[in-house]
Every structure is written in structure tokens, then in C-alpha cells.
Design an enzyme around this catalytic site. Structure first.
Site, PDB file in Angstrom:
ATOM      1  N   ASN A   1       0.833  -1.194   0.000  1.00  0.00           N
ATOM      2  CA  ASN A   1       0.000   0.000   0.000  1.00  0.00           C
ATOM      3  C   ASN A   1       0.875   1.255   0.000  1.00  0.00           C
ATOM      4  OD1 ASN A   1      -1.079   2.120   2.214  1.00  0.00           O
ATOM      5  ND2 ASN A   1      -2.771   1.452   0.909  1.00  0.00           N
TER       6      ASN A   1
ATOM      7  N   CYS B   1      -5.864  -2.528  -2.741  1.00  0.00           N
ATOM      8  CA  CYS B   1      -6.740  -1.865  -1.774  1.00  0.00           C
ATOM      9  C   CYS B   1      -7.738  -0.925  -2.448  1.00  0.00           C
ATOM     10  CB  CYS B   1      -5.905  -1.101  -0.750  1.00  0.00           C
ATOM     11  SG  CYS B   1      -4.796   0.124  -1.474  1.00  0.00           S
TER      12      CYS B   1
END
Length: 448
Positions: free
Chosen positions: A155, A188
Site C-alpha cells: 500500500n 486496496c
């Protein structure tokens, strides 16, 4: 397995180039673990023997059998580690290049010539940076003497977090080569930095890990490639068939040897390392302005040392250009015949100051007889009608047409200017030839 266009381009480019023979692929628990299958497949296609180590988290995303089907080697993980057999590394690796007798982290670590941690999670990066050996994957990496390449995938905020940034800096200081992640849509759902680098960037990192040479380390290199265009009107141009492939191959080779590379070209036909500075140009004037800018940057950067840039002038620049070009598109309906008056263009290589550049000229000729005479002339000083080149790379178009994946060269330098001595490079892939050209340039400059 079907290969992407980029992978096929890499396979073609790397033909006949020596690669590390035994690579240990270390896969940590990222959603990008499935991309490691593509990497393993590409490496085996390149003739490399691959063994795989998987973390326990990676097993949640992909099974060992998937890697074993590609590599034909047992995957090392917590459930497969075996200490029941002799673990000392063999003195010589046999023709099969299989890992040593036992499936454990010491045996696999000692077998490897190069280790790639891809994908590398924030956790695996932190543990490797600080030597926390509480997982089999990190134990293996700590037990090897082989160079390590680390390709992060996570991420965006995790990547940018201060501890992660510090850990990546620490790994780089320890000699681990970091392949920066790319910006893309992440698992994500957000878009940002953190996606696993393209396979080409990991392959280029492999080349750099195995090819670096002290002579080229941090040396300023500029390469020109492609063919220039002389404009007839805003739409049409006189140009040539130069593909830019040899220049791109030279850029990759010199980057992997450790040089700081700038590539000025009208064409960029292959993937390139992201660290290479590229500038797209079109006309002769564009090329010259870009080269003068490179020279000025080098002078500003190296004020107290030799600032000369090693210039590989591989571009095919226009020798003639229209005396006048139209300011708007020439309409076919307005004329049945088009008469164009051409005039000679400036010889850019000859015009460049030798106090700014070490000149490596390239000469493409129809025949060898005429080519040798013209190539030797390029080595002469400007005052004697030459171009003041230190080295000239000659190829003849009769057997090496523009755009071909292979080439052959005859290399000349000032040391053999007055003799029949020259170096013949046999027909080979353009990247393999680029390493030979770099070696010849190095030997010529050292001898001088």
C-alpha cells in the site's frame, strides 16, 4: 505460458547475454505474489535455473506446486524444509544446476548466485534490514553471500511510512539493490506508488547486479539513437530507417555496468531501466541542442575534475535537408510534381568540442571497402578533415539492415589508425554486442 509483448522483447534483447545461472526467488506474503510466477517463468525462458523460497504468508496467496511446475525444483518453505540429508554445498555445480542435496535454507542460500526478494512486503523489508531471522525466508537471505535484489510491493502509505523508508535506505546502504515500485491501481482500491515493478525493471536490476564494472561506475555517458527527420512541411519529412534498437541496447548495457546514462533518440523500441534519462528528439537541431545541454550539465557538475562525457553517437542523422520547408501542408491537389532542393546539413559529431566529449562514432556503410576508409577518417583530428573520434564502430548494411535484432561490427581506435589492426565482433544480439563495444571502449581509453 503465454508471454507479454514486453517479455518477448526482453527475451529477444537478452539473447546471447550472459546471465546469473542460479537465482533464488524469495516470495513474501503480498497479493502481488502471483506476479512472481511470471518472473520465474521469464527467468526459466532465459535459460536461468530458478529455486523458490516462500514465506508462510505467501502460501496463503499461491501454492508451491505452481512454482514447482515452472522451475522443476522443490520449493523451500516451513513445511518442506528437510535436515535429514547432507547439507554441505557441492564443490562444483553439475550440469543440471539443481540446488544442493538438502531442501533447507543453508543449502539454498549457498547454491544461489543471485537472490531476488519479490514481492517484498514491509515486514520482510524491516526484518531483513535489521537481521531479524524469525522466518525461513529471512534466514535464507541472511545465510547467502550472493547479491540481493529487493522489489517492494505494498500500500502507498505503508511504502511512504517513515520506518519503511528508513528500512529501504538501510538495505541500500548494506548493498541490497532496490527496484522501486511503480504507480498503479493497488489491491486496496487506491492508485499510487506501491505496485510491484515491471518484470523488465527487475531483469535490468539483475543485469546491474552481475555486470557492474569499476571503470564505468558513475561515469557520465550519453547515447544518441534513432534517425533524425528533415521536415518538408509540418506533416512530411525526409528520414531514414534507423530503429534506435542498437542505441537502446547500448544504454541498457552501460547502465548495467554502472554508468549514468542519458539517451537522446527519436525512437525508444525497447523497455529501458527507469534510471536512464531519456529525451525524445526529431531534427538534427534537436539532437545538437540536447548534446550541448548535456555538455553544460557535465561542466557544472564536475567543475574540478574531468567533465568529459563519453558520447556514443549511434543516431543516423540527416546529411541533407530541404533548403526551404513549407509552413503548411503541401496539398496534392495543388501540384502534380514536387521539386525539392536539398542542401548539406552541419556535421554535428565533428562540430562537438572534444574537451566536452570523448567521441565514439558509428558508421553504417554499403560495403566494407568504402566503410573502412571512411571509418578511419573519422578518427582523424578536425584539422585533418576528421571528426576527432577516439573509437569508431563500423557496420555494413548488406548483412545488417536497419531494425534487425542482430548486428556485427568492426571496431577501430586511434591506436590502430595507421595499421590494419581492428577488432571484429561476430554476428550477435545487439545487447551482447553492446557489452563488447563497452569493453573495447574501456580498453582503448585505459591504453591511451
Amino acid at each position: 505460458m503465454a508471454y507479454s509483448t514486453e517479455s518477448n522483447a526482453l527475451i529477444s534483447l537478452l539473447e546471447q547475454v550472459a546471465m546469473p545461472r542460479r537465482i533464488l526467488l524469495c516470495v513474501s506474503g503480498s497479493i502481488a505474489a502471483y506476479k512472481a510466477l511470471d518472473l520465474a517463468s521469464l527467468l526459466t525462458k532465459l535459460g536461468v535455473k530458478v529455486a523458490v523460497v516462500m514465506s508462510e504468508s505467501a502460501l496463503k496467496f499461491i501454492t508451491p506446486l505452481s512454482f514447482e511446475a515452472i522451475t522443476h525444483t522443490k520449493v523451500l518453505h516451513q513445511g518442506s524444509e528437510d535436515w535429514s540429508m547432507h547439507t554441505e554445498p557441492r564443490q562444483k555445480v553439475d550440469s543440471s544446476d539443481e540446488p544442493t542435496l538438502a531442501c533447507n535454507h543453508i543449502a539454498y542460500a549457498q547454491w544461489a548466485e543471485l537472490c531476488i526478494l519479490a514481492p517484498a512486503t514491509a515486514s520482510s523489508i524491516a526484518k531483513l534490514a535489521h537481521g531479524i531471522a524469525d522466518t525461513l525466508l529471512i534466514q535464507t537471505l541472511l545465510a547467502t553471500n550472493a547479491p540481493i535484489i529487493c522489489a517492494p510491493a505494498m500500500n502507498t502509505q505503508m511504502l511512504r511510512a517513515t520506518p519503511t523508508a528508513a528500512n529501504l535506505t538501510a538495505l541500500a546502504a548494506q548493498g541490497v539493490q532496490i527496484v522501486a515500485p511503480k504507480c498503479a491501481r493497488l489491491a486496496c482500491g487506491t492508485t499510487g506508488d506501491g505496485a510491484l515493478a515491471d518484470m523488465s525493471q527487475i531483469i535490468f536490476a539483475m543485469l546491474k547486479a552481475s555486470k557492474q564494472d569499476g571503470f564505468w561506475q558513475d561515469r557520465e555517458v550519453c547515447i544518441t539513437g534513432g534517425g533524425s527527420s528533415a521536415m518538408l512541411d509540418p506533416v512530411r519529412a525526409i528520414t531514414n530507417h534507423s530503429s534506435g534498437l542498437q542505441a537502446s541496447a547500448l544504454a541498457i548495457a552501460l547502465y548495467s555496468l554502472g554508468a549514468r546514462v542519458s539517451l537522446i533518440s527519436s525512437n525508444f523500441p525497447t523497455p529501458l531501466p527507469s534510471e536512464i534519462s531519456t529525451l525524445e528528439v526529431r531534427t538534427n537541431s534537436d539532437y545538437k541542442l540536447a548534446l550541448l545541454d548535456i555538455a553544460q550539465q557535465a561542466r557544472d557538475k564536475h567543475k574540478d575534475t574531468d567533465s568529459r562525457v563519453i558520447l556514443f553517437m549511434a543516431a543516423a542523422l540527416a546529411d541533407f535537408a530541404p533548403k526551404q520547408s513549407a509552413t503548411s501542408k503541401i496539398k496534392k491537389s495543388q501540384t502534380t510534381q514536387l521539386h525539392i532542393t536539398l542542401e548539406s546539413t552541419q556535421d554535428i559529431l565533428a562540430s562537438l568540442d572534444s574537451s566536452d566529449f570523448v567521441k565514439v562514432g558509428f558508421k553504417a556503410e554499403d560495403s566494407l571497402e568504402a566503410g573502412l576508409a571512411n571509418a578511419r577518417a573519422m578518427l582523424l583530428p578536425i584539422a585533418r578533415g576528421g571528426k576527432d573520434c577516439e573509437i569508431v564502430c563500423l557496420n555494413t548494411l548488406e548483412s545488417n539492415p536497419f531494425g534487425a535484432a542482430h548486428n556485427r561490427f568492426i571496431l577501430l581506435n586511434r591506436q590502430n589508425l595507421d595499421s590494419s589492426a581492428m577488432t571484429h565482433l561476430p554476428h550477435s544480439s545487439k545487447l551482447a554486442l553492446s557489452y563488447e563495444i563497452a569493453r573495447f571502449v574501456q580498453e582503448s581509453l585505459v591504453a591511451k
